[in-house]
Write a protein that holds these residues in place. Structure first.
Motif, PDB file in Angstrom:
ATOM      1  N   GLU A  10       0.837  -1.206   0.000  1.00  0.00           N
ATOM      2  CA  GLU A  10       0.000   0.000   0.000  1.00  0.00           C
ATOM      3  C   GLU A  10       0.873   1.259   0.000  1.00  0.00           C
ATOM      4  O   GLU A  10       0.624   2.200  -0.753  1.00  0.00           O
ATOM      5  N   ALA A  11       1.899   1.275   0.827  1.00  0.00           N
ATOM      6  CA  ALA A  11       2.800   2.424   0.891  1.00  0.00           C
ATOM      7  C   ALA A  11       3.546   2.576  -0.434  1.00  0.00           C
ATOM      8  O   ALA A  11       3.736   3.700  -0.914  1.00  0.00           O
ATOM      9  N   LEU A  16       4.435   5.535  -5.331  1.00  0.00           N
ATOM     10  CA  LEU A  16       4.546   5.486  -6.780  1.00  0.00           C
ATOM     11  C   LEU A  16       3.605   6.501  -7.422  1.00  0.00           C
ATOM     12  O   LEU A  16       3.989   7.213  -8.358  1.00  0.00           O
ATOM     13  N   ALA A  17       2.380   6.599  -6.922  1.00  0.00           N
ATOM     14  CA  ALA A  17       1.432   7.588  -7.444  1.00  0.00           C
ATOM     15  C   ALA A  17       1.963   9.010  -7.214  1.00  0.00           C
ATOM     16  O   ALA A  17       1.877   9.869  -8.099  1.00  0.00           O
ATOM     17  N   PHE A  18       2.515   9.246  -6.037  1.00  0.00           N
ATOM     18  CA  PHE A  18       3.095  10.550  -5.706  1.00  0.00           C
ATOM     19  C   PHE A  18       4.256  10.849  -6.663  1.00  0.00           C
ATOM     20  O   PHE A  18       4.352  11.939  -7.236  1.00  0.00           O
ATOM     21  N   PHE A  19       5.139   9.881  -6.825  1.00  0.00           N
ATOM     22  CA  PHE A  19       6.293  10.025  -7.714  1.00  0.00           C
ATOM     23  C   PHE A  19       5.841  10.360  -9.134  1.00  0.00           C
ATOM     24  O   PHE A  19       6.344  11.307  -9.745  1.00  0.00           O
ATOM     25  N   GLN A  20       4.910   9.596  -9.665  1.00  0.00           N
ATOM     26  CA  GLN A  20       4.455   9.801 -11.036  1.00  0.00           C
ATOM     27  C   GLN A  20       3.805  11.178 -11.211  1.00  0.00           C
ATOM     28  O   GLN A  20       3.955  11.803 -12.255  1.00  0.00           O
ATOM     29  N   TRP A  52      10.741   9.086  -0.072  1.00  0.00           N
ATOM     30  CA  TRP A  52      10.450   7.665   0.132  1.00  0.00           C
ATOM     31  C   TRP A  52      11.012   7.170   1.465  1.00  0.00           C
ATOM     32  O   TRP A  52      10.362   6.443   2.194  1.00  0.00           O
ATOM     33  N   ARG A  53      12.234   7.603   1.772  1.00  0.00           N
ATOM     34  CA  ARG A  53      12.854   7.168   3.032  1.00  0.00           C
ATOM     35  C   ARG A  53      12.018   7.580   4.239  1.00  0.00           C
ATOM     36  O   ARG A  53      12.028   6.903   5.264  1.00  0.00           O
TER      37      ARG A  53
END
Length: 184
Positions: A10-11, A16-20, A52-53
Motif C-alpha cells: 500500500e505504501a 509510486l502515485a506521488f512520484f508519477q 520515500w525514506r
C-alpha cells in the motif's frame, strides 16, 4: 539511523502515485533553479528518494507536496551554495564557457534570456518567482516550501519580478511569468 522504510505494498503504491504525479514538476523546478538539466534530474531523484525514506512522515504531514517541495528546495539551495563555493575563483572562466555552450535547437531566444536572467537573481528571489509564476503556487504554498513567511514570499516575488523586468529590458511584469511557463 534513519526511519525504517515502509515496505508495505500500500505504501509503495501511494509513493509510486506521488512520484508519477510530481517527478516532472520537481525536475522542472530544479532545472529553473540550477540551469543544469542533468543536475536537475539528479536533485529531483534525490528529493524523491528522501521522500520515500521518510514516507510515513511525509504522508502524515498537513501537505505532503509542500513537505516534499521543501526537501527539494533544500537540496537545490545546498547544490547552489556548493557550486558557488567551487566556482568563486573561476567565475569569469565559467561565464565564458557557458556563453560558448551551444543552445538547444528547440529553445527560443526569449526563453534563454529568461533563464539567464533567472540565474542572476539571488536564490530566495529566484525560488519565489519560479514557485509563484512558474508553478502557480500560492504565496502560502511557496512559503511552506521555502520555510519562510508569506510576507517574505510576497516581498521576494515582487522584488524578483521587478529585477527580472529590468534584466529583460523593462518587459511588462506579467511577461516573465508567461516566458517561465514556456520554459517548462
Amino acid at each position: 539511523m534513519g526511519e525504517m522504510l515502509d515496505r508495505r505494498p500500500e505504501a509503495e503504491r501511494e509513493f509510486l502515485a506521488f512520484f508519477q504525479r510530481y517527478h516532472t514538476d520537481f525536475s522542472r523546478f530544479a532545472y529553473l533553479m540550477t540551469g543544469e538539466p542533468n543536475v536537475a534530474d539528479d536533485l529531483a531523484a534525490d528529493a524523491l528518494t528522501e521522500v520515500w525514506r521518510h514516507w510515513d512522515r511525509v504522508k502524515a504531514a498537513d501537505s505532503p507536496i509542500a513537505y516534499a517541495r521543501g526537501v527539494l528546495a533544500n537540496l537545490v539551495r545546498n547544490w547552489i551554495r556548493r557550486i558557488g563555493q567551487e566556482r568563486r575563483g573561476f567565475a569569469l572562466v565559467a561565464m565564458e564557457w557557458r556563453d560558448r555552450e551551444p543552445a538547444r535547437q528547440d529553445e527560443v531566444p526569449a526563453t534563454l534570456d529568461v533563464r539567464k536572467a533567472l540565474h542572476r537573481l539571488p536564490y530566495s528571489r529566484r525560488a519565489c518567482v519560479v514557485l509563484r509564476h512558474g508553478f502557480g503556487l500560492s504565496e502560502r504554498e511557496a512559503a511552506a516550501v521555502l520555510n519562510v513567511s508569506v510576507g517574505t514570499v510576497k516581498s521576494q516575488t515582487s522584488r524578483g519580478t521587478a529585477q527580472l523586468a529590468r534584466l529583460l529590458g523593462e518587459t511588462p511584469l506579467n511577461e516573465p511569468a508567461r516566458r517561465i511557463h514556456a520554459a517548462r
